[in-house]
Write a protein that holds these residues in place. Structure first.
Motif, PDB file in Angstrom:
ATOM      1  N   GLY A  25       0.818  -1.211   0.000  1.00 37.57           N
ATOM      2  CA  GLY A  25       0.000   0.000   0.000  1.00 37.57           C
ATOM      3  C   GLY A  25       0.846   1.253   0.000  1.00 37.57           C
ATOM      4  N   ARG A  26       1.428   1.553  -1.149  1.00 43.17           N
ATOM      5  CA  ARG A  26       2.312   2.708  -1.308  1.00 43.17           C
ATOM      6  C   ARG A  26       1.713   3.698  -2.310  1.00 43.17           C
ATOM      7  N   GLN A  47       5.381   2.109   6.403  1.00 43.68           N
ATOM      8  CA  GLN A  47       6.330   3.207   6.583  1.00 43.68           C
ATOM      9  C   GLN A  47       7.043   3.060   7.933  1.00 43.68           C
ATOM     10  N   PRO A  48       8.370   3.157   7.960  1.00 38.59           N
ATOM     11  CA  PRO A  48       9.126   2.878   9.193  1.00 38.59           C
ATOM     12  C   PRO A  48       8.779   3.784  10.371  1.00 38.59           C
ATOM     13  N   THR A  49       8.390   5.019  10.088  1.00 38.87           N
ATOM     14  CA  THR A  49       8.094   5.977  11.155  1.00 38.87           C
ATOM     15  C   THR A  49       6.881   6.812  10.767  1.00 38.87           C
ATOM     16  N   LYS A  55       5.373  11.769   4.729  1.00 34.43           N
ATOM     17  CA  LYS A  55       6.005  11.959   3.419  1.00 34.43           C
ATOM     18  C   LYS A  55       5.307  11.144   2.336  1.00 34.43           C
ATOM     19  N   GLU A  56       4.867   9.923   2.696  1.00 36.46           N
ATOM     20  CA  GLU A  56       4.191   9.071   1.715  1.00 36.46           C
ATOM     21  C   GLU A  56       2.813   9.632   1.369  1.00 36.46           C
ATOM     22  N   VAL A  70      -5.836   5.958   4.604  1.00 36.40           N
ATOM     23  CA  VAL A  70      -4.693   5.316   5.256  1.00 36.40           C
ATOM     24  C   VAL A  70      -5.205   4.164   6.108  1.00 36.40           C
ATOM     25  N   ASN A  71      -4.551   3.018   5.986  1.00 31.37           N
ATOM     26  CA  ASN A  71      -4.858   1.861   6.826  1.00 31.37           C
ATOM     27  C   ASN A  71      -3.961   1.879   8.060  1.00 31.37           C
TER      28      ASN A  71
END
Length: 328
Positions: A25-26, A47-49, A55-56, A70-71
């Motif tokens: 999911g990007r 996303q790591p953080t 940013k995404e 967003v999930n």
């Protein structure tokens, strides 16, 4: 165009959803789904953080001006992710639709609703759908036994689960699991759903950010090419059948514990499947709908085809079953 409570409530052109998928999911996929008129979800924990998630979200906005969500999957863990920080990042980003999954979303609803965000909660049973509705979510996405990932422990397929859930709640219902074409869309609407959610089908699209060889493997697979792992651990997961899944099942059958299979099922190995294109590199999710996937279209082609063919089925095939009264 198909108009339902889902399209009206969430302002989406078509009653089709691309739910959150780990590592998948990007921005590339979600923006393409949005441009096609469906609802796509970024996966927060990919996303790591929380800062990376912001940013995404911005990167997705640069690719589309259409709505997307967003999930946020909430899972028990010894060291859980900073859920409150991810939640704050979502609220401050201006995203207006969130999909929650996993554990009870009650701790997150006040902030989401306070920010004007509509919440869809993913459930695997009627009782959990009812609970989510009583908590005040805006819609429920219900996962049948056919779905990829975690279908719950009740083993109820959508032919029964969707109408049972539709009878039990009065908010928009999204059917998930085993749906990959117009026939599934029409069937879900007939069963009482207001939209459909597709994971594996969107996984196998041109914009999906996974290796081409994995997409081709999905096309090559049949409906029989999945395995159910973690059955003995009461945390059932449906994954693509491969050497790793078969080994996990063998270990479980012989009485092994989660610690015994942990090296085989690590998320890092699953991510490498998508990145390197080796379908036997690790565990990766895929649903029974593989048996209905025969091509790798763009998201626009897929959505247009589904909506167009669904209208044809409804207008031509289904109405043809209704006998006209004889004229005197």
């Amino acid at each position: 165009m198909l108009q339902t409570r889902f399209t009206e409530t969430f302002g989406i052109r078509h009653p089709i959803v691309q739910g959150g998928m780990q590592w998948v999911g990007r921005a590339e996929l979600v923006s393409a789904v949005a441009e096609a008129g469906a609802l796509g979800f970024l996966t927060a924990l990919t996303q790591p953080t929380p800062e990376d998630l912001v940013k995404e979200i911005q990167r997705t906005r640069e690719l589309t001006d259409q709505p997307f969500g967003v999930n946020l999957t909430i899972l028990p863990a010894i060291t859980p992710p900073p859920y409150a920080e991810y939640r704050q990042a979502i609220c401050e980003s201006g995203v207006k639709i969130v999909e929650t999954a996993g554990s009870n979303p009650i701790d997150h609803l006040p902030d989401f609703h306070g920010a004007g965000i509509k919440v869809i909660h993913k459930a695997t049973s009627v009782r959990h759908a009812v609970k989510a509705a009583t908590l005040g979510v805006d819609a429920v996405s219900i996962d049948g036994f056919e779905c990829a990932g975690h279908p719950g422990e009740d083993d109820v397929p959508n032919l029964v689960l969707v109408p049972a859930a539709a009878d039990a709640i009065d908010i928009p219902l999204i059917a998930s699991g085993g749906i990959g074409d117009a026939r599934g869309l029409v069937a879900a609407l007939a069963l009482g759903a207001d939209a459909v959610n597709m994971g594996t089908r969107f996984l196998c699209t041109a914009e999906s950010p996974i290796h081409q060889k994995i997409k081709e493997q999905i096309v090559a697979h049949s409906e029989r090419d999945t395995d159910l792992i973690f059955r003995t651990l009461h945390n059932t997961a449906r994954v693509a059948k491969n050497e790793v899944s078969q080994e996990v099942i063998r270990i479980e059958r012989e009485g092994g514990s989660f610690e015994d299979v942990l090296p085989l099922v690590s998320g890092k190995r699953g991510r490498l499947v998508y990145e390197e294109g080796d379908p036997d590199r690790g565990i990766w999710s895929a649903g029974l709908v593989q048996g209905l996937i025969h091509d790798i279209p763009t998201c626009q082609e897929l959505v247009d085809r589904m909506v167009g063919e669904a209208a044809q089925i409804i207008e031509s095939r289904l109405t043809g079953f209704v006998a006209q009264p004889a004229l005197d």
